[in-house]
Design a protein around this motif. Structure first.
Motif, PDB file in Angstrom:
ATOM      1  N   GLN A 114       0.840  -1.201   0.000  1.00 54.19           N
ATOM      2  CA  GLN A 114       0.000   0.000   0.000  1.00 54.19           C
ATOM      3  C   GLN A 114       0.877   1.253   0.000  1.00 54.19           C
ATOM      4  OE1 GLN A 114      -2.324   0.615   3.555  1.00 54.19           O
ATOM      5  NE2 GLN A 114      -0.763  -0.287   4.860  1.00 54.19           N
ATOM      6  N   GLY A 116       0.047   5.620   0.389  1.00 53.49           N
ATOM      7  CA  GLY A 116      -1.034   6.586   0.546  1.00 53.49           C
ATOM      8  C   GLY A 116      -0.613   7.884   1.196  1.00 53.49           C
ATOM      9  N   ILE A 124      -6.128   8.594   1.663  1.00 58.25           N
ATOM     10  CA  ILE A 124      -6.327   7.984   0.360  1.00 58.25           C
ATOM     11  C   ILE A 124      -5.184   7.004   0.161  1.00 58.25           C
ATOM     12  CG2 ILE A 124      -5.148   9.813  -0.930  1.00 58.25           C
ATOM     13  CD1 ILE A 124      -7.395   9.230  -3.131  1.00 58.25           C
ATOM     14  N   THR A 125      -5.537   5.775  -0.220  1.00 56.66           N
ATOM     15  CA  THR A 125      -4.561   4.695  -0.284  1.00 56.66           C
ATOM     16  C   THR A 125      -4.676   3.948  -1.599  1.00 56.66           C
ATOM     17  OG1 THR A 125      -4.852   4.386   2.110  1.00 56.66           O
ATOM     18  CG2 THR A 125      -3.706   2.634   0.917  1.00 56.66           C
ATOM     19  N   TYR A 127      -3.543   0.442  -3.267  1.00 57.28           N
ATOM     20  CA  TYR A 127      -3.135  -0.843  -2.700  1.00 57.28           C
ATOM     21  C   TYR A 127      -3.085  -1.927  -3.768  1.00 57.28           C
ATOM     22  CZ  TYR A 127      -8.031  -2.187  -2.949  1.00 57.28           C
ATOM     23  OH  TYR A 127      -9.301  -2.474  -3.402  1.00 57.28           O
ATOM     24  N   THR A 129      -3.263  -6.292  -3.588  1.00 56.98           N
ATOM     25  CA  THR A 129      -3.298  -7.546  -2.840  1.00 56.98           C
ATOM     26  C   THR A 129      -2.869  -8.665  -3.773  1.00 56.98           C
ATOM     27  OG1 THR A 129      -5.645  -7.897  -3.335  1.00 56.98           O
ATOM     28  CG2 THR A 129      -5.119  -6.767  -1.266  1.00 56.98           C
ATOM     29  N   GLU A 154      -5.164  -7.887  -7.085  1.00 56.03           N
ATOM     30  CA  GLU A 154      -6.141  -6.792  -7.153  1.00 56.03           C
ATOM     31  C   GLU A 154      -5.427  -5.480  -6.872  1.00 56.03           C
ATOM     32  OE1 GLU A 154     -10.065  -7.078  -5.086  1.00 56.03           O
ATOM     33  OE2 GLU A 154      -9.321  -5.337  -3.990  1.00 56.03           O
ATOM     34  N   GLY A 156      -6.279  -1.314  -6.282  1.00 53.70           N
ATOM     35  CA  GLY A 156      -7.407  -0.448  -5.985  1.00 53.70           C
ATOM     36  C   GLY A 156      -6.976   0.837  -5.303  1.00 53.70           C
ATOM     37  N   VAL A 157      -7.944   1.713  -5.160  1.00 52.08           N
ATOM     38  CA  VAL A 157      -7.761   2.975  -4.444  1.00 52.08           C
ATOM     39  C   VAL A 157      -8.876   3.057  -3.421  1.00 52.08           C
ATOM     40  CG1 VAL A 157      -7.713   5.485  -4.629  1.00 52.08           C
ATOM     41  CG2 VAL A 157      -6.724   4.086  -6.447  1.00 52.08           C
ATOM     42  N   ARG A 158      -8.515   3.457  -2.215  1.00 54.88           N
ATOM     43  CA  ARG A 158      -9.474   3.507  -1.114  1.00 54.88           C
ATOM     44  C   ARG A 158      -9.411   4.893  -0.464  1.00 54.88           C
ATOM     45  NH1 ARG A 158      -8.246  -1.248   1.198  1.00 54.88           N
ATOM     46  NH2 ARG A 158      -6.284  -0.417   1.924  1.00 54.88           N
ATOM     47  N   LEU A 159     -10.564   5.470  -0.203  1.00 49.88           N
ATOM     48  CA  LEU A 159     -10.660   6.718   0.542  1.00 49.88           C
ATOM     49  C   LEU A 159     -11.271   6.395   1.894  1.00 49.88           C
ATOM     50  CD1 LEU A 159     -10.461   9.819   0.692  1.00 49.88           C
ATOM     51  CD2 LEU A 159     -12.791   9.909  -0.229  1.00 49.88           C
ATOM     52  N   THR A 160     -10.593   6.800   2.972  1.00 49.43           N
ATOM     53  CA  THR A 160     -11.035   6.481   4.322  1.00 49.43           C
ATOM     54  C   THR A 160     -11.288   7.758   5.097  1.00 49.43           C
ATOM     55  OG1 THR A 160      -9.610   4.528   4.279  1.00 49.43           O
ATOM     56  CG2 THR A 160     -10.442   5.217   6.431  1.00 49.43           C
TER      57      THR A 160
END
Length: 163
Positions: A114, A116, A124-125, A127, A129, A154, A156-160
């Motif tokens: 990851q 971010g 915002i990350t 990642y 897997t 996989e 992806g982009v994640r917003l937390t």
């Protein structure tokens, strides 16, 4: 499993399971956290008969004797961060099939990563897997037979948002 997708459920007469997991988490510096875990497990059907099939002395399905994780995360509460981990899952027997033959699923290693940026209560990350797209089985009924493959690579982009 029958051609109609039905299955038969039977409880084992007597079984035994014991093990443990050790998990370590070390804050090496203000910006570096290193972590790892090791799990050990022993399982055995002490008494398990289904009709003419005797599974006594065999291990439980999908119960690897060894699991391990080693990883690190570098960064601060706010600002850039990067991390990753390596996961090992030991070999295990697949589920019990009609006829009693059980396939052994090989051990495997997957790597996750990851990168971010965190600010205020947001992050915002990006990642990945199973970064190297390792093929592994989560179910296997025998050579050149039915099988289920584990999760592929996989990205992806994640917003937390933290509350």
């Amino acid at each position: 499993m029958s051609p109609l997708g039905q299955c038969h459920i039977t409880n084992a007469g007597q079984s035994e399971s014991y093990g443990g997991e050790l998990e370590l988490n070390y804050q090496a510096s203000d910006t570096l956290n290193v972590y790892g875990s090791l799990g050990l497990l022993q399982t055995e059907f002490k008494s398990f008969n289904v009709g003419d099939l005797n599974l006594s002395g065999q291990a439980f399905s999908n119960a690897p004797e060894t699991t391990a994780v080693l990883g690190a995360l570098w960064g601060r509460e706010t600002g850039w961060f990067v991390g990753g981990n390596v996961q090992y899952l030991g070999s295990a027997l697949s589920r019990i099939e009609t006829g009693g033959e059980r396939a052994e699923m090989d051990s495997y290693v997957t790597i996750d990563a990851q990168l971010g940026y965190a600010w205020d209560s947001f992050a915002i990350t990006g990642y990945a897997t199973n970064l190297f797209d390792e093929t592994y089985f989560t179910y296997l009924s025998g050579p050149e037979a039915a099988a289920a493959v584990g999760d592929p690579r996989e990205f992806g982009v994640r917003l937390t948002k933290s509350f």
